[in-house]
Design a protein around this motif. Sequence first.
Motif, short mmCIF file in Angstrom:
data_model
loop_
_atom_site.label_atom_id
_atom_site.label_comp_id
_atom_site.label_asym_id
_atom_site.label_seq_id
_atom_site.Cartn_x
_atom_site.Cartn_y
_atom_site.Cartn_z
N GLY A 188 55.65 -33.01 85.67
CA GLY A 188 55.71 -34.01 86.74
C GLY A 188 54.37 -34.58 87.10
N GLY A 189 53.33 -34.25 86.36
CA GLY A 189 51.99 -34.76 86.64
C GLY A 189 50.98 -34.06 85.74
N THR A 190 49.71 -34.20 86.07
CA THR A 190 48.66 -33.68 85.19
C THR A 190 48.02 -32.39 85.67
OG1 THR A 190 47.03 -35.07 86.32
CG2 THR A 190 48.08 -36.00 84.34
N ARG A 241 57.57 -31.39 92.39
CA ARG A 241 56.33 -32.09 92.73
C ARG A 241 55.97 -32.94 91.52
NH1 ARG A 241 52.73 -27.17 93.90
NH2 ARG A 241 54.05 -26.42 92.22
N VAL A 242 56.20 -34.23 91.65
CA VAL A 242 56.03 -35.14 90.51
C VAL A 242 55.33 -36.42 90.96
CG1 VAL A 242 58.11 -34.24 89.39
CG2 VAL A 242 58.27 -36.27 90.82
N THR A 243 54.80 -37.13 89.98
CA THR A 243 54.22 -38.45 90.23
C THR A 243 55.10 -39.50 89.54
OG1 THR A 243 52.83 -38.48 88.25
CG2 THR A 243 51.89 -37.46 90.24
N PRO A 244 55.16 -40.69 90.10
CA PRO A 244 55.96 -41.74 89.45
C PRO A 244 55.51 -42.01 88.01
CG PRO A 244 55.36 -42.40 91.68
CD PRO A 244 54.61 -41.13 91.39
N ARG A 245 54.21 -42.00 87.76
CA ARG A 245 53.71 -42.27 86.41
C ARG A 245 54.18 -41.22 85.41
NH1 ARG A 245 53.13 -45.25 82.33
NH2 ARG A 245 51.32 -44.89 81.03
N MET A 280 56.83 -39.36 85.55
CA MET A 280 58.27 -39.48 85.33
C MET A 280 58.61 -40.71 84.47
SD MET A 280 58.96 -36.73 86.66
CE MET A 280 60.73 -36.71 86.43
N GLU A 281 57.78 -41.73 84.58
CA GLU A 281 57.94 -42.91 83.73
C GLU A 281 57.67 -42.54 82.27
OE1 GLU A 281 55.42 -46.99 82.98
OE2 GLU A 281 55.57 -46.26 85.04
N ILE A 282 56.67 -41.69 82.05
CA ILE A 282 56.31 -41.29 80.69
C ILE A 282 57.34 -40.34 80.09
CG2 ILE A 282 54.62 -39.98 79.34
CD1 ILE A 282 52.46 -41.15 81.24
N ASN A 283 57.72 -39.30 80.85
CA ASN A 283 58.60 -38.29 80.25
C ASN A 283 60.08 -38.68 80.26
OD1 ASN A 283 59.83 -37.44 82.76
ND2 ASN A 283 58.02 -36.19 83.18
N LYS A 284 60.43 -39.70 81.02
CA LYS A 284 61.80 -40.24 81.07
C LYS A 284 62.84 -39.21 81.51
CE LYS A 284 60.61 -42.85 76.97
NZ LYS A 284 60.04 -41.86 76.09
N ILE A 285 62.42 -38.18 82.25
CA ILE A 285 63.34 -37.17 82.76
C ILE A 285 63.91 -37.67 84.08
CG2 ILE A 285 63.53 -34.83 83.70
CD1 ILE A 285 61.39 -34.00 81.63
N ASP A 286 65.23 -37.62 84.20
CA ASP A 286 65.90 -38.02 85.43
C ASP A 286 66.22 -36.76 86.23
OD1 ASP A 286 67.54 -38.93 87.45
OD2 ASP A 286 68.99 -39.91 86.14
N LEU A 287 65.52 -36.56 87.34
CA LEU A 287 65.70 -35.35 88.12
C LEU A 287 67.09 -35.24 88.74
CD1 LEU A 287 62.21 -34.97 89.83
CD2 LEU A 287 63.11 -33.78 87.82
N GLU A 288 67.79 -36.36 88.85
CA GLU A 288 69.15 -36.33 89.38
C GLU A 288 70.10 -35.59 88.43
OE1 GLU A 288 70.32 -37.68 92.34
OE2 GLU A 288 68.24 -38.09 92.85
N VAL A 315 49.05 -25.34 77.63
CA VAL A 315 48.76 -23.95 77.95
C VAL A 315 48.52 -23.77 79.44
CG1 VAL A 315 47.00 -22.14 77.66
CG2 VAL A 315 47.99 -23.29 75.65
N GLY A 316 47.85 -24.74 80.06
CA GLY A 316 47.61 -24.66 81.50
C GLY A 316 48.90 -24.54 82.28
N PHE A 317 49.89 -25.33 81.93
CA PHE A 317 51.19 -25.28 82.61
C PHE A 317 51.95 -24.00 82.27
CE2 PHE A 317 50.42 -29.70 83.55
CZ PHE A 317 51.10 -29.89 84.75
N LEU A 318 51.86 -23.53 81.03
CA LEU A 318 52.54 -22.29 80.66
C LEU A 318 51.94 -21.10 81.40
CD1 LEU A 318 53.10 -22.72 76.82
CD2 LEU A 318 54.85 -22.65 78.61
N LYS A 319 50.61 -21.08 81.54
CA LYS A 319 49.96 -19.98 82.26
C LYS A 319 50.42 -19.93 83.71
CE LYS A 319 45.85 -19.19 79.49
NZ LYS A 319 44.39 -19.15 79.44
N VAL A 320 50.54 -21.10 84.34
CA VAL A 320 51.01 -21.14 85.73
C VAL A 320 52.46 -20.65 85.80
CG1 VAL A 320 51.62 -22.68 87.64
CG2 VAL A 320 49.40 -22.91 86.52
#
Length: 194
Positions: free
Chosen positions: A13-15, A49-53, A55-63, A100-105
């Motif tokens: 959902g972000g960087t 916790r996501v950013t619009p940008r 979600m635009e890139i990953n094209k995942i619809d949280l609904e 890896v940063g996201f996997l570690k979290v």
Amino acid sequence: MNQKIVVTDVETGGTDPQEHSLLQVALVVFENGLELDALKLNIVHDAYRVTPRAMEINKIDLETHEGYKPEEAVQMILDFMKKHFEKPAQVCGHNVGFDVGFLKVLFKMVGVDYDKIFSYRLLDTSAVARFLVFAGIIPPRGSLGDLAKHFNVPHDPKELHDALVDCRVTYQLLVEMTKMFPSAVTDTDVSEAI
């Protein structure tokens, strides 16, 4: 390419792994140029916790986003990795430090030690590409899609930013990049060096 490695990719959902939600993770095990197994998981959270940008890139619809809670996802990753690796596995990816940063979290969130499953040694196709640009071997390229196009890796650009698709394209990119370097060592030398 006579090594067993795991290629990983995440969609987020972000960087910032400390701030933004991990939404999707994929792992693909390759050995001797062949895909042995793959795992793709959507991760669900009580609050996103996501950013619009992003979600635009990953094209995942949280609904409509369905999947596994972090505890379930980590257990599935552990089971998958233990099936293929007896010791921490070398990880490959494109901008793999991000993944890896996201996997570690994710692992820390559920109290599991990431370093017991994955090696600290990373193989990054983005870093290899930057080296090739720096050496004047290829023109400036950065994104996985641009590099895949440059190295004639078959892919559908519309399917990129799906974690499993990106893993497979990344591995094929790695294979094509290695063709630029003559092999002067034996398989034994390579496995002992890493």
